[in-house]
Design a protein around this motif. Structure first.
Motif, PDB file in Angstrom:
ATOM      1  N   ASN A  76     -24.878 -12.248  33.487  1.00  0.00           N
ATOM      2  CA  ASN A  76     -24.658 -12.985  32.240  1.00  0.00           C
ATOM      3  C   ASN A  76     -25.944 -13.066  31.426  1.00  0.00           C
ATOM      4  O   ASN A  76     -26.979 -13.478  31.945  1.00  0.00           O
ATOM      5  N   LEU A  77     -25.857 -12.672  30.165  1.00  0.00           N
ATOM      6  CA  LEU A  77     -26.947 -12.859  29.217  1.00  0.00           C
ATOM      7  C   LEU A  77     -26.492 -13.879  28.186  1.00  0.00           C
ATOM      8  O   LEU A  77     -25.470 -13.679  27.510  1.00  0.00           O
ATOM      9  N   ASN A  78     -27.243 -14.965  28.082  1.00  0.00           N
ATOM     10  CA  ASN A  78     -26.882 -16.050  27.184  1.00  0.00           C
ATOM     11  C   ASN A  78     -27.989 -16.271  26.166  1.00  0.00           C
ATOM     12  O   ASN A  78     -29.065 -16.785  26.503  1.00  0.00           O
ATOM     13  N   HIS A  79     -27.746 -15.837  24.923  1.00  0.00           N
ATOM     14  CA  HIS A  79     -28.676 -16.064  23.806  1.00  0.00           C
ATOM     15  C   HIS A  79     -30.097 -15.603  24.139  1.00  0.00           C
ATOM     16  O   HIS A  79     -31.078 -16.310  23.896  1.00  0.00           O
ATOM     17  N   VAL A  80     -30.202 -14.401  24.696  1.00  0.00           N
ATOM     18  CA  VAL A  80     -31.490 -13.871  25.139  1.00  0.00           C
ATOM     19  C   VAL A  80     -32.284 -13.332  23.951  1.00  0.00           C
ATOM     20  O   VAL A  80     -31.744 -12.652  23.070  1.00  0.00           O
ATOM     21  N   SER A  81     -33.571 -13.640  23.945  1.00  0.00           N
ATOM     22  CA  SER A  81     -34.452 -13.115  22.907  1.00  0.00           C
ATOM     23  C   SER A  81     -35.754 -12.633  23.518  1.00  0.00           C
ATOM     24  O   SER A  81     -36.118 -13.013  24.644  1.00  0.00           O
ATOM     25  N   LYS A  82     -36.454 -11.788  22.767  1.00  0.00           N
ATOM     26  CA  LYS A  82     -37.774 -11.300  23.174  1.00  0.00           C
ATOM     27  C   LYS A  82     -38.651 -11.216  21.933  1.00  0.00           C
ATOM     28  O   LYS A  82     -38.360 -10.457  20.995  1.00  0.00           O
ATOM     29  N   THR A  83     -39.712 -12.011  21.928  1.00  0.00           N
ATOM     30  CA  THR A  83     -40.673 -12.015  20.830  1.00  0.00           C
ATOM     31  C   THR A  83     -42.039 -11.643  21.363  1.00  0.00           C
ATOM     32  O   THR A  83     -42.431 -12.092  22.447  1.00  0.00           O
ATOM     33  N   TYR A  84     -42.735 -10.792  20.639  1.00  0.00           N
ATOM     34  CA  TYR A  84     -44.100 -10.428  21.047  1.00  0.00           C
ATOM     35  C   TYR A  84     -44.978 -10.355  19.797  1.00  0.00           C
ATOM     36  O   TYR A  84     -44.493 -10.217  18.673  1.00  0.00           O
ATOM     37  N   PHE A  85     -46.287 -10.457  20.035  1.00  0.00           N
ATOM     38  CA  PHE A  85     -47.245 -10.400  18.934  1.00  0.00           C
ATOM     39  C   PHE A  85     -47.667  -8.963  18.694  1.00  0.00           C
ATOM     40  O   PHE A  85     -48.104  -8.266  19.616  1.00  0.00           O
ATOM     41  N   ASP A  86     -47.492  -8.487  17.471  1.00  0.00           N
ATOM     42  CA  ASP A  86     -47.908  -7.144  17.080  1.00  0.00           C
ATOM     43  C   ASP A  86     -49.299  -7.234  16.442  1.00  0.00           C
ATOM     44  O   ASP A  86     -49.439  -7.734  15.321  1.00  0.00           O
ATOM     45  N   PRO A  87     -50.338  -6.759  17.149  1.00  0.00           N
ATOM     46  CA  PRO A  87     -51.700  -6.897  16.596  1.00  0.00           C
ATOM     47  C   PRO A  87     -51.917  -6.067  15.338  1.00  0.00           C
ATOM     48  O   PRO A  87     -52.776  -6.398  14.519  1.00  0.00           O
ATOM     49  N   TYR A  88     -51.149  -4.994  15.173  1.00  0.00           N
ATOM     50  CA  TYR A  88     -51.307  -4.157  13.980  1.00  0.00           C
ATOM     51  C   TYR A  88     -50.717  -4.840  12.745  1.00  0.00           C
ATOM     52  O   TYR A  88     -51.267  -4.786  11.651  1.00  0.00           O
ATOM     53  N   ALA A  89     -49.560  -5.492  12.955  1.00  0.00           N
ATOM     54  CA  ALA A  89     -48.935  -6.215  11.840  1.00  0.00           C
ATOM     55  C   ALA A  89     -49.520  -7.607  11.673  1.00  0.00           C
ATOM     56  O   ALA A  89     -49.372  -8.231  10.623  1.00  0.00           O
ATOM     57  N   GLY A  90     -50.182  -8.096  12.743  1.00  0.00           N
ATOM     58  CA  GLY A  90     -50.770  -9.429  12.679  1.00  0.00           C
ATOM     59  C   GLY A  90     -49.755 -10.547  12.682  1.00  0.00           C
ATOM     60  O   GLY A  90     -50.005 -11.624  12.144  1.00  0.00           O
ATOM     61  N   LYS A  91     -48.587 -10.305  13.322  1.00  0.00           N
ATOM     62  CA  LYS A  91     -47.544 -11.337  13.337  1.00  0.00           C
ATOM     63  C   LYS A  91     -46.632 -11.132  14.535  1.00  0.00           C
ATOM     64  O   LYS A  91     -46.665 -10.085  15.196  1.00  0.00           O
ATOM     65  N   ASN A  92     -45.798 -12.130  14.799  1.00  0.00           N
ATOM     66  CA  ASN A  92     -44.806 -12.015  15.860  1.00  0.00           C
ATOM     67  C   ASN A  92     -43.647 -11.130  15.412  1.00  0.00           C
ATOM     68  O   ASN A  92     -43.254 -11.139  14.238  1.00  0.00           O
ATOM     69  N   VAL A  93     -43.114 -10.377  16.354  1.00  0.00           N
ATOM     70  CA  VAL A  93     -41.984  -9.484  16.091  1.00  0.00           C
ATOM     71  C   VAL A  93     -40.839  -9.854  17.032  1.00  0.00           C
ATOM     72  O   VAL A  93     -41.062 -10.065  18.233  1.00  0.00           O
ATOM     73  N   ASN A  94     -39.636  -9.922  16.493  1.00  0.00           N
ATOM     74  CA  ASN A  94     -38.450 -10.194  17.312  1.00  0.00           C
ATOM     75  C   ASN A  94     -37.847  -8.871  17.773  1.00  0.00           C
ATOM     76  O   ASN A  94     -37.165  -8.200  17.001  1.00  0.00           O
ATOM     77  N   ALA A  95     -38.133  -8.498  19.024  1.00  0.00           N
ATOM     78  CA  ALA A  95     -37.572  -7.261  19.568  1.00  0.00           C
ATOM     79  C   ALA A  95     -36.095  -7.435  19.890  1.00  0.00           C
ATOM     80  O   ALA A  95     -35.298  -6.501  19.727  1.00  0.00           O
ATOM     81  N   LEU A  96     -35.713  -8.620  20.346  1.00  0.00           N
ATOM     82  CA  LEU A  96     -34.315  -8.943  20.641  1.00  0.00           C
ATOM     83  C   LEU A  96     -34.066 -10.383  20.209  1.00  0.00           C
ATOM     84  O   LEU A  96     -34.946 -11.242  20.355  1.00  0.00           O
ATOM     85  N   ARG A  97     -32.854 -10.642  19.713  1.00  0.00           N
ATOM     86  CA  ARG A  97     -32.561 -11.990  19.252  1.00  0.00           C
ATOM     87  C   ARG A  97     -31.103 -12.346  19.531  1.00  0.00           C
ATOM     88  O   ARG A  97     -30.189 -11.614  19.177  1.00  0.00           O
ATOM     89  N   ASP A  98     -30.934 -13.424  20.261  1.00  0.00           N
ATOM     90  CA  ASP A  98     -29.619 -14.033  20.491  1.00  0.00           C
ATOM     91  C   ASP A  98     -28.611 -13.046  21.077  1.00  0.00           C
ATOM     92  O   ASP A  98     -27.471 -12.952  20.619  1.00  0.00           O
ATOM     93  N   VAL A  99     -29.034 -12.310  22.115  1.00  0.00           N
ATOM     94  CA  VAL A  99     -28.154 -11.329  22.757  1.00  0.00           C
ATOM     95  C   VAL A  99     -27.349 -12.020  23.857  1.00  0.00           C
ATOM     96  O   VAL A  99     -27.918 -12.621  24.776  1.00  0.00           O
ATOM     97  N   SER A 100     -26.041 -11.917  23.756  1.00  0.00           N
ATOM     98  CA  SER A 100     -25.156 -12.513  24.759  1.00  0.00           C
ATOM     99  C   SER A 100     -24.054 -11.531  25.131  1.00  0.00           C
ATOM    100  O   SER A 100     -23.383 -10.990  24.251  1.00  0.00           O
ATOM    101  N   PHE A 101     -23.877 -11.296  26.410  1.00  0.00           N
ATOM    102  CA  PHE A 101     -22.719 -10.550  26.920  1.00  0.00           C
ATOM    103  C   PHE A 101     -22.669 -10.727  28.433  1.00  0.00           C
ATOM    104  O   PHE A 101     -23.615 -11.214  29.056  1.00  0.00           O
ATOM    105  N   THR A 102     -21.556 -10.324  29.013  1.00  0.00           N
ATOM    106  CA  THR A 102     -21.341 -10.449  30.462  1.00  0.00           C
ATOM    107  C   THR A 102     -20.871  -9.125  31.036  1.00  0.00           C
ATOM    108  O   THR A 102     -20.057  -8.427  30.424  1.00  0.00           O
TER     109      THR A 102
END
Length: 252
Positions: free
Chosen positions: A5-31
């Motif tokens: 089960n994946l419930n509202h899974v997200s992955k955020t990381y800091f991109d040093p080239y862009a100088g900001k956080n990037v949302n690689a995955l957001r609110d992923v849910s499935f079973t």
């Protein structure tokens, strides 16, 4: 019944080239239910491999929950087998010892490891290659060894990251048919990452389309099994479902 089960899974990381956080995955849910075969498709950069690596426990998720049989996934574990695009076999070990590696790590006696390895090699039509080394096998044979090596450890979920991308088209079709045959016989739970829409529709019970790190849509595949390319390649239902998934991927 065990499930992933994946419930509202997200992955955020800091991109040093862009100088900001990037949302690689957001609110992923499935079973994924036990014994189900699910494929994930989507354009490059949509987060497919990142998602698989989080389920495998190789990467931490930064939001939501990943649960296997109700227990949080917080690192790698033998209950999740992984098959990579590269063959990732131990070149100094025989095919038999490669396939028996997981049972060996579980502390099983050598005779039992060999028995399990030979059983799975026979299942994949590779019993004759047990004493060979990986460099003595074709690319397609090496990838079949990689698949049964993961299965021999009896994982609850088999995670496959574009495992057939590096072989030629004919070998790829053969491997797809072999995988569906093995899946029907043993019924492992499989999550399969691919760029190939036709491959996803051929293999899966459901196809999940990712777009910009989120689930765009799930498509149920109702093609009968067993599936063979010589009967499906010109099948109207296969063409229609492939076109439906392709349209979703293009819109993503």
């Amino acid at each position: 019944m065990k499930s992933l089960n994946l419930n509202h899974v997200s992955k955020t990381y800091f991109d040093p080239y862009a100088g900001k956080n990037v949302n690689a995955l957001r609110d992923v849910s499935f079973t994924l239910e036990q014994g189900e075969f699910v494929a994930i498709v989507g354009p490059s950069g949509c987060g497919k491999t990142t998602l698989l690596n989080m389920i495998a426990g190789f990467l931490p998720h930064t939001g939501g929950d990943i649960l296997l049989d109700g227990k949080p996934v917080d690192g790698p574990g033998p209950e999740r087998g992984v098959v990579f695009q590269s063959f990732a076999l131990f070149p100094w070990k025989t095919v038999l010892d490669n396939v028996g590696f997981g049972p060996k790590m579980r502390g099983l006696p050598k005779a039992e490891c060999d028995r399990i390895a030979r059983e799975y090699l026979e299942l994949a039509g590779l019993g004759h290659a047990a004493e060979r080394y990986p460099n003595e096998l074709s690319g397609g044979m090496q990838q079949r060894v990689g698949v049964v090596r993961a299965l021999a450890n009896n994982p609850e979920v088999l995670l496959m990251d574009e495992p057939f991308a590096s072989v030629d088209a004919q070998t790829r079709m053969t491997l797809q048919e072999e995988l569906t045959r093995i899946w029907q016989e043993r019924r492992p739970t499989i999550l399969f990452i691919t760029h190939d829409v036709g491959e996803a529709v051929f293999l899966a019970d459901r196809v999940i389309v990712l777009s910009k790190g989120a689930v765009l849509q799930e498509v149920a595949i109702d093609l009968p099994r067993p599936r063979h390319w010589d009967t499906l390649i010109d099948d109207d239902a296969f063409k229609a479902q492939s076109a439906q998934v392709l349209q979703l991927v293009r819109s993503a």
